[in-house]
Design a protein around this motif. Structure first.
Motif, mmCIF file in Angstrom:
data_model
loop_
_atom_site.group_PDB
_atom_site.id
_atom_site.type_symbol
_atom_site.label_atom_id
_atom_site.label_comp_id
_atom_site.label_asym_id
_atom_site.label_seq_id
_atom_site.Cartn_x
_atom_site.Cartn_y
_atom_site.Cartn_z
ATOM 1 N N GLN A 127 0.833 -1.203 0.000
ATOM 2 C CA GLN A 127 0.000 0.000 0.000
ATOM 3 C C GLN A 127 0.873 1.260 0.000
ATOM 4 N N LEU A 128 1.940 1.248 0.793
ATOM 5 C CA LEU A 128 2.836 2.396 0.851
ATOM 6 C C LEU A 128 3.549 2.603 -0.479
ATOM 7 N N VAL A 129 3.975 1.536 -1.117
ATOM 8 C CA VAL A 129 4.633 1.654 -2.423
ATOM 9 C C VAL A 129 3.691 2.340 -3.412
ATOM 10 N N ARG A 130 2.427 1.919 -3.419
ATOM 11 C CA ARG A 130 1.453 2.515 -4.350
ATOM 12 C C ARG A 130 1.217 3.992 -4.050
ATOM 13 N N LYS A 139 -1.424 11.886 2.408
ATOM 14 C CA LYS A 139 -2.084 11.499 3.658
ATOM 15 C C LYS A 139 -2.102 9.982 3.808
ATOM 16 N N GLU A 140 -2.367 9.287 2.703
ATOM 17 C CA GLU A 140 -2.399 7.831 2.758
ATOM 18 C C GLU A 140 -1.011 7.266 3.064
ATOM 19 N N SER A 141 0.013 7.828 2.463
ATOM 20 C CA SER A 141 1.380 7.365 2.743
ATOM 21 C C SER A 141 1.716 7.533 4.219
ATOM 22 N N ARG A 142 1.343 8.676 4.774
ATOM 23 C CA ARG A 142 1.571 8.920 6.202
ATOM 24 C C ARG A 142 0.843 7.869 7.045
ATOM 25 N N PHE A 143 -0.384 7.533 6.652
ATOM 26 C CA PHE A 143 -1.184 6.525 7.346
ATOM 27 C C PHE A 143 -0.457 5.175 7.384
ATOM 28 N N TRP A 144 0.022 4.707 6.227
ATOM 29 C CA TRP A 144 0.701 3.397 6.175
ATOM 30 C C TRP A 144 2.009 3.427 6.946
ATOM 31 N N LEU A 145 2.733 4.540 6.878
ATOM 32 C CA LEU A 145 3.973 4.661 7.659
ATOM 33 C C LEU A 145 3.692 4.602 9.153
ATOM 34 N N GLU A 204 14.555 6.974 10.841
ATOM 35 C CA GLU A 204 14.248 6.963 9.413
ATOM 36 C C GLU A 204 12.737 7.001 9.154
ATOM 37 N N ILE A 205 11.972 6.180 9.852
ATOM 38 C CA ILE A 205 10.522 6.165 9.620
ATOM 39 C C ILE A 205 9.887 7.473 10.094
ATOM 40 N N SER A 206 10.418 8.046 11.158
ATOM 41 C CA SER A 206 9.913 9.341 11.638
ATOM 42 C C SER A 206 10.146 10.433 10.593
ATOM 43 N N LYS A 207 11.302 10.404 9.938
ATOM 44 C CA LYS A 207 11.590 11.369 8.859
ATOM 45 C C LYS A 207 10.624 11.179 7.696
ATOM 46 N N LEU A 208 10.321 9.924 7.357
ATOM 47 C CA LEU A 208 9.383 9.656 6.259
ATOM 48 C C LEU A 208 7.975 10.151 6.604
ATOM 49 N N ARG A 259 7.273 12.597 8.642
ATOM 50 C CA ARG A 259 7.352 14.066 8.594
ATOM 51 C C ARG A 259 7.316 14.561 7.142
ATOM 52 N N GLU A 260 8.025 13.875 6.250
ATOM 53 C CA GLU A 260 8.026 14.276 4.835
ATOM 54 C C GLU A 260 6.641 14.104 4.215
ATOM 55 N N ALA A 261 5.951 13.025 4.544
ATOM 56 C CA ALA A 261 4.586 12.829 4.040
ATOM 57 C C ALA A 261 3.684 13.970 4.500
ATOM 58 N N GLU A 262 3.839 14.381 5.749
ATOM 59 C CA GLU A 262 3.053 15.497 6.291
ATOM 60 C C GLU A 262 3.400 16.800 5.580
ATOM 61 N N GLU A 263 4.684 17.034 5.343
ATOM 62 C CA GLU A 263 5.096 18.255 4.641
ATOM 63 C C GLU A 263 4.558 18.273 3.213
ATOM 64 N N LEU A 264 4.605 17.136 2.534
ATOM 65 C CA LEU A 264 4.054 17.068 1.177
ATOM 66 C C LEU A 264 2.557 17.359 1.188
#
Length: 119
Positions: free
Chosen positions: A38-41, A74-80, A96-100, A102-107
């Motif tokens: 799901q995250l890859v998609r 938003k969906e990427s942040r959810f799966w992370l 690393e996952i915390s940075k991801l 945060r980046e999903a939230e910034e996007l």
């Protein structure tokens, strides 16, 4: 002081790649495998839809694609967040996952701003 300017196409590409590189390191469990798919998609969809937005023929189509980018962020942040909650990560993976996340939230915030300014 100079601020670094990011090309949003490059930034969304980097996010999708970083998600994939992170996923390659986590344990292969049934739930991790499904959540990873799901995250890859969703992470790849952000950049792909942003490219489509930039090629759109109308303002309405641009806004539609930007909204998809926001939704996929938003969906990427959810799966992370799920992956973070169900796994016990070593410190480096936790960072690393915390940075991801945060980046999903910034996007998401960037695309929200783009949508607001496009109205």
């Amino acid at each position: 002081m100079e601020t670094k300017k990011y090309d949003l196409e490059d930034r969304t590409l980097k996010f999708a790649i970083d998600c994939r590189l992170f996923l390659a390191k986590i344990p292969k469990t049934i739930s991790n495998n499904e959540d990873s798919k799901q995250l890859v998609r969703s992470s790849g969809s952000i950049g792909a839809n942003y490219i489509e937005a930039n090629e759109s023929l109308s303002k309405k189509d641009f806004c539609y694609r930007a909204k998809i980018c926001r939704k996929e962020s938003k969906e990427s942040r959810f799966w992370l967040k799920i992956l973070k909650a169900v796994n016990t990560f070593e410190n480096e993976f936790e960072v690393e996952i915390s940075k991801l996340i945060r980046e999903a939230e910034e996007l998401k915030m960037i695309f929200s701003s783009i949508i607001e300014k496009s109205k």
